[in-house]
Design an enzyme around this catalytic site. Sequence first.
Site, mmCIF file in Angstrom:
data_model
loop_
_atom_site.group_PDB
_atom_site.id
_atom_site.type_symbol
_atom_site.label_atom_id
_atom_site.label_comp_id
_atom_site.label_asym_id
_atom_site.label_seq_id
_atom_site.Cartn_x
_atom_site.Cartn_y
_atom_site.Cartn_z
ATOM 1 N N GLU A 1 37.372 37.714 35.090
ATOM 2 C CA GLU A 1 37.778 39.079 34.743
ATOM 3 C C GLU A 1 37.777 39.270 33.223
ATOM 4 O OE1 GLU A 1 41.260 40.433 36.945
ATOM 5 O OE2 GLU A 1 40.176 40.243 38.829
ATOM 6 N N GLU B 1 37.137 37.237 44.668
ATOM 7 C CA GLU B 1 38.516 37.679 44.917
ATOM 8 C C GLU B 1 38.466 38.908 45.812
ATOM 9 O OE1 GLU B 1 41.253 37.958 41.631
ATOM 10 O OE2 GLU B 1 40.317 36.232 40.627
#
Length: 483
Positions: free
Chosen positions: A173, A296
């Site tokens: 991220e 995820e």
Amino acid sequence: MSTITVNHSREHAKISKYIYGQFAEHLGRCIYEGIWVGPDSDIPNINGIRSDVVAALKAIKVPVLRWPGGCFADEYHWQDGIGPNENRKKMINTNWGGVVENNHFGTHEFFELCNQIGADAYINGNVGSGSVREMSEWVEYMTLNGVSPMADLRTQNGHEDPWQVKFFGVGNESWGCGGNMRPEYYADLFRHYQTFVRNYDGNHPVYKIAVGPSVADYNWMDVLMRNAAPYMDGISLHHYSLVSGWEPKGSATNFPEEQWYSLLENSQYMDELITKHSTIMDKYDPDKRIGLIVDEWGSWLAVEPGTNPGFLYQQNTIRDAMVAAVTLHIFQKHADRVHMANIAQMVNVLQAMILTDGQKMITTPTYDVFKMFLDHQDATAMDTLDDLAATTSASVSKQADGYFVSLCNFDVHASDDLVINFDTPIASTSSEILTATQMDAHNDFDDPNRVQIEAFDQVTLDGQSLKVTLPPMSVVTVHVKVN
Ligand code: AHR
């Protein structure tokens, strides 16, 4: 009323077993308590890893495990987690609850876990606060067979043989907790860092994964693919299922019917996301060499009352089982592009397989779906002709002796009469179901088997067709043997 038509010659793509991957972060009670209890614990363990959890995970054949994060990965300094425990540095886990991380679970313990559960390793490296040298030396420490400073250090720490790192993530991220970067900047960093993720093991090259977009950030995908595609094997995508935006999170158990459907609708959005991101990837990678790695996903709900908000501990109901089934079906539909997916997370965090409380352990309805779907792993997804009710989802894979069909009806009240037409005579079927009569049915430490897989007999054979009555709130699997 739904219909599925299976034509034996219409094969779509191999369903990578890695779609059934898991994710374990240093977050809340996932690693500590959930997996690692230490060799001196009263909880039965082998080399510090709790044996009840390992046994449960072995039963769902975890193909790959991503570690150590998540956001934690970009603050993790691997050298703090090797060598004698008393020398390991303590740190504050700034992302998750501000608790002290003692680094007792490090590289050696992670590979011990992978070994015990039979999973391949997916290591997530630190770009946000780590150097190129640090990342490079970690790869050297783990994988170099021979004489080198890092291989020698590994031997000194008790492991002479290198391990295999099947997958390596270059940051996490990076658009958010991993550094708040712009895509142009991260694309250059990815090119730079990955250069020093060396393939020391010529027989098993490391599969390098770039940080991909958050949800619908199509610009991020375009910039990364344009600037860095030749250097990557995979690119990640993160999307969590929410009941209505990030805040407020809906309760995992005490929710109105409206939130049952909004969570499922948000899960179905994964289909649009993969379709659109994949279309962008096609521009730069028409042969689909690069995998879309959904590392995820899962439902993100409110934490259980009274628990640390930074620990993300939530209950897991029959609704979560629906989320899992619907999402896994979407991945299988896109099996030509989705090469791996890792549900968040394996134990005690978000949409978990397993919950623990001291000595006690339970498996969740989500775990049951992973167990029921085992035969899809590495099978070939069929390109079926579907006419499905809005609340029904399905996937069919080819097996050595016929087909494996998984179905989900997430209507809260109505059953679905479904017909599956084959172009081959059917010899026999066997079937299982996971269902409940309450929307928030779940297992807990007092009643660990409230929701469980059962044999299912609402499947009737009619020549080359099967008729299946799917009860409301159900996941059903059917093994179909053909003549
Ligand atoms: O899975 C929990 C967190 O969600 C991860 O650490 C992060 O990558 C994401 O935002």
